[in-house]
Design an enzyme around this catalytic site. Structure first.
Site, PDB file in Angstrom:
ATOM      1  N   ALA A 198       0.845  -1.206   0.000  1.00  0.00           N
ATOM      2  CA  ALA A 198       0.000   0.000   0.000  1.00  0.00           C
ATOM      3  C   ALA A 198       0.873   1.246   0.000  1.00  0.00           C
ATOM      4  O   ALA A 198       0.426   2.333   0.350  1.00  0.00           O
ATOM      5  CB  ALA A 198      -0.934  -0.006   1.194  1.00  0.00           C
ATOM      6  N   SER A 199       2.144   1.080  -0.371  1.00  0.00           N
ATOM      7  CA  SER A 199       3.075   2.204  -0.509  1.00  0.00           C
ATOM      8  C   SER A 199       3.101   3.086   0.741  1.00  0.00           C
ATOM      9  O   SER A 199       3.421   2.634   1.813  1.00  0.00           O
ATOM     10  CB  SER A 199       2.724   3.023  -1.757  1.00  0.00           C
ATOM     11  OG  SER A 199       2.597   2.184  -2.874  1.00  0.00           O
ATOM     12  N   HIS A 200       2.678   4.339   0.557  1.00  0.00           N
ATOM     13  CA  HIS A 200       2.799   5.349   1.621  1.00  0.00           C
ATOM     14  C   HIS A 200       1.582   5.401   2.546  1.00  0.00           C
ATOM     15  O   HIS A 200       1.562   6.211   3.473  1.00  0.00           O
ATOM     16  CB  HIS A 200       2.966   6.718   0.966  1.00  0.00           C
ATOM     17  CG  HIS A 200       1.826   7.040   0.038  1.00  0.00           C
ATOM     18  ND1 HIS A 200       1.768   6.537  -1.240  1.00  0.00           N
ATOM     19  CD2 HIS A 200       0.698   7.755   0.217  1.00  0.00           C
ATOM     20  CE1 HIS A 200       0.646   6.952  -1.813  1.00  0.00           C
ATOM     21  NE2 HIS A 200      -0.026   7.690  -0.953  1.00  0.00           N
TER      22      HIS A 200
END
Length: 218
Positions: free
Chosen positions: A152-154
């Site tokens: 979910a990256s950041h």
């Protein structure tokens, strides 16, 4: 309007209780249904988590608007169906799957691998967490048709995500992005998802690819 929405949400939740979902999911839904405050129930079911051009991203939990093995399952089944149409002439379609260190990332990666393999697609599954660019590299290295990265990256820790890639190692662009979305949206029943994995089609990869990747980067 609010009562109408609540009734609609309760109806959707009931379908999950009656459907072919695991007991852990059903217990979570029963907990939300019995709570005095129905906010969590509404947020979990008021819509379906959308598969967009970048894939899926959402808060983890039970429900149609959450990241779980069933929403991940719909995405993977839809992508499998599209790959089988696009590459019908290939003797063996193949994909790479990687994941980060978030909660459930490994679980979602293994679920994704199981569904691809159940659809007759060969899977190169990284043995543990890897950076996203290495997944992109591995797709091209093995000559795969697609790949998936669970990250979910950041986003905050409650989230997870599912990023789908094409055979060039990049995220999908037209027309494949919208075509895959159509295939994913066509999965309307949990029974349409093939969860029974074919072990013989899943290959674990790791350090051997790390070395090739790092050498290429250098």
């Amino acid at each position: 309007m609010e009562k109408e929405l609540l009734n609609e949400v309760i109806g959707k939740a009931q379908k999950w209780l009656d459907g072919n979902y695991n007991e852990e999911t059903k217990a979570e839904i029963r907990r939300m249904l019995s709570a005095d405050d129905k906010t969590e129930l509404i947020e979990s079911f008021y819509k379906n988590l959308e598969f967009g051009t970048g894939g899926l991203r959402g808060i983890m939990g039970a429900g149609s608007n959450r990241m779980n093995i069933y929403t991940v399952g719909s995405a993977t089944q839809g992508l499998s169906n599209y790959l089988k149409k696009q590459f019908a002439d290939l003797p063996q379609i193949s994909v790479v799957i990687g994941h980060d260190c978030r909660n459930n990332s490994r679980y979602f990666a293994e679920t994704t691998a199981a569904i691809f393999s159940a659809n007759g697609i060969k899977v190169y599954l990284f043995e543990n967490l890897r950076p996203t660019p290495e997944i992109s590299f591995a797709i091209r290295h093995f000559g795969c048709q697609s790949g998936v990265m669970l990250t979910a990256s950041h986003n905050p820790k409650e989230y997870n995500g599912y990023k789908a890639y094409w055979n060039d190692g990049a995220q999908m662009i037209a027309p494949h992005d919208t075509n895959v979305i159509d295939e994913v949206n066509a999965i309307v029943n949990v029974d349409d998802i093939k969860f029974t994995k074919n072990e013989s089609l899943i290959q674990s990869i790791g350090e051997d690819i790390d070395k090739i990747y790092i050498d290429k980067v250098k």
